[in-house]
Design an enzyme around this catalytic site. Structure first.
Site, PDB file in Angstrom:
ATOM      1  N   ASP A   3       0.832  -1.206   0.000  1.00 50.92           N
ATOM      2  CA  ASP A   3       0.000   0.000   0.000  1.00 50.92           C
ATOM      3  C   ASP A   3       0.870   1.261   0.000  1.00 50.92           C
ATOM      4  OD1 ASP A   3       0.855  -0.280   2.636  1.00 50.92           O
ATOM      5  OD2 ASP A   3      -1.050   0.330   3.521  1.00 50.92           O
ATOM      6  N   ASP A  14       6.789   0.694   3.850  1.00 51.24           N
ATOM      7  CA  ASP A  14       6.768  -0.064   2.596  1.00 51.24           C
ATOM      8  C   ASP A  14       7.893   0.373   1.670  1.00 51.24           C
ATOM      9  OD1 ASP A  14       3.541  -1.239   2.183  1.00 51.24           O
ATOM     10  OD2 ASP A  14       3.984   0.195   3.753  1.00 51.24           O
ATOM     11  N   ASP A  61       7.612  -3.420   7.961  1.00 53.59           N
ATOM     12  CA  ASP A  61       7.599  -4.112   6.669  1.00 53.59           C
ATOM     13  C   ASP A  61       9.000  -4.543   6.253  1.00 53.59           C
ATOM     14  OD1 ASP A  61       4.928  -3.610   6.628  1.00 53.59           O
ATOM     15  OD2 ASP A  61       4.974  -2.146   5.011  1.00 53.59           O
TER      16      ASP A  61
END
Length: 343
Positions: A10, A15, A255
């Site tokens: 996302d 990320d 992440d």
């Protein structure tokens, strides 16, 4: 031999660090990146991925980007704008003029007329048993791929997921015990946990939460390096770092752990295997992982009495990771971004 990765994301601050870790690693080939609604809308997620490629010194078309689900299957009525307090309005600091500055074409960087779920099916059909799927956001795209093509469940070499929780620590709202990615689309998480037939590693929310208060670790040191990615990561994490500072919590890795588990298994120090499923019917617990601890607690004789049920799949959870090793990988990725592309 290079590891082949497909990344579903996302596209927010942690990320982009994880994606960059894969891009900069010498033994990794990123086949494609798919985007999904999560902490920002899917169009913004796509633009953030394109900007991340440029921050890594790549052209935006060097790795195919496929736009995916614009909303969850059912969801929990999450509004992506509610996450701006931690990620910024765009999910990566809310500073479009900072390096690399936002370009109009970032928002149109996805391959036209190919949905992420269809792309996942095609990619893993072509790379059966050799490509690894790394999931950094809600699992909507992956669930759709499983519904469109049930054989997809057996095609990845392995699946690595950031999401869920092991000990019931939540990060959605004060009255929820669910983790954001699973809470954003509980049905999708339920489908993926239940249907995948390949090794599944879950990095739960607690892997970020518990080490983030460790004052002996400087999770922000790499942001001071003289390299392009240091500037980008500093921008991307700026809002979150400021939000956490009053409580003495660092912007630790999240992440990035998931990505590292796919690239370098040695980064995982402790794992736990439990059977579980995603709670769909609760209010406070909707989206939380419900896990079976009895299999580990009771003797075989007691299990045979009917207390134990093996119908739910086994999930491998990461409990502890090698912080110095992952930090070294992050630093190397940042420093590598300063080298000429020919090196």
């Amino acid at each position: 031999m290079s590891k082949k990765l497909v990344i579903d994301t996302d596209g927010v601050a942690d990320d982009v660090r994880a994606i960059s870790l894969a891009i900069q690693h010498p033994d990794v080939e990123v086949l494609a990146i798919t985007t999904v609604i999560g902490c920002v809308n899917v169009t913004q997620a796509t633009a953030n991925v394109a900007r991340t490629l440029r921050a890594n010194g790549l052209e935006t078309d060097s790795i195919p980007i496929y736009r995916g689900a614009a909303e969850p299957l059912i969801g929990n009525n999450h509004d992506p704008t509610h996450e701006a307090h931690f990620f910024g309005e765009d999910g990566i600091g809310g500073k479009p003029e900072e390096f690399p500055s936002v370009e109009y074409n970032d928002f149109n960087a996805a391959v036209e007329d190919v949905h992420a779920a269809s792309a996942l099916i095609k990619l893993f059909r072509e790379h059966k048993g050799e490509a690894i799927l790394v999931c950094l956001g809600p699992l909507t795209n992956v669930a759709l791929a499983l519904k469109l093509e049930p054989e997809f469940a057996s095609w990845p070499k392995s699946v690595h997921v950031m999401g869920g929780n092991l000990f019931g620590a939540g990060n959605v709202k004060s009255y929820s015990t669910a983790e954001f990615n699973f809470s954003n689309d509980p049905e999708a998480a339920h489908i993926v946990i239940e249907k995948m037939k390949v090794p599944l590693t879950v990095v739960p929310w607690e892997c970020f939460l518990f080490p983030s208060v460790d004052s002996t670790v400087d999770f922000h040191a790499h942001l001071e390096l003289d390299a392009p990615l240091a500037k980008f990561f500093s921008t991307a994490t700026s809002v979150g770092r400021a939000a956490l500072e009053p409580s003495g919590v660092q912007y630790a890795y999240c992440d990035e752990i998931t990505m590292a588990s796919a690239i370098c298994p040695n980064v995982i120090l402790e794992k736990r295997e439990l059977r579980g499923t995603v709670e769909l019917h609760g209010s406070i617990t909707r989206g939380q992982l419900a896990l079976d601890w009895t299999e580990r607690l009771w003797s075989d004789v007691f299990l045979a009495s009917g207390k134990f049920c093996d119908k739910r799949p086994k999930i491998t959870f990461v409990e502890k990771y090698d912080i110095p090793l992952l930090d070294k990988m992050i630093r190397e990725a940042v420093l590598n971004s300063a080298k000429p592309q020919s090196e």
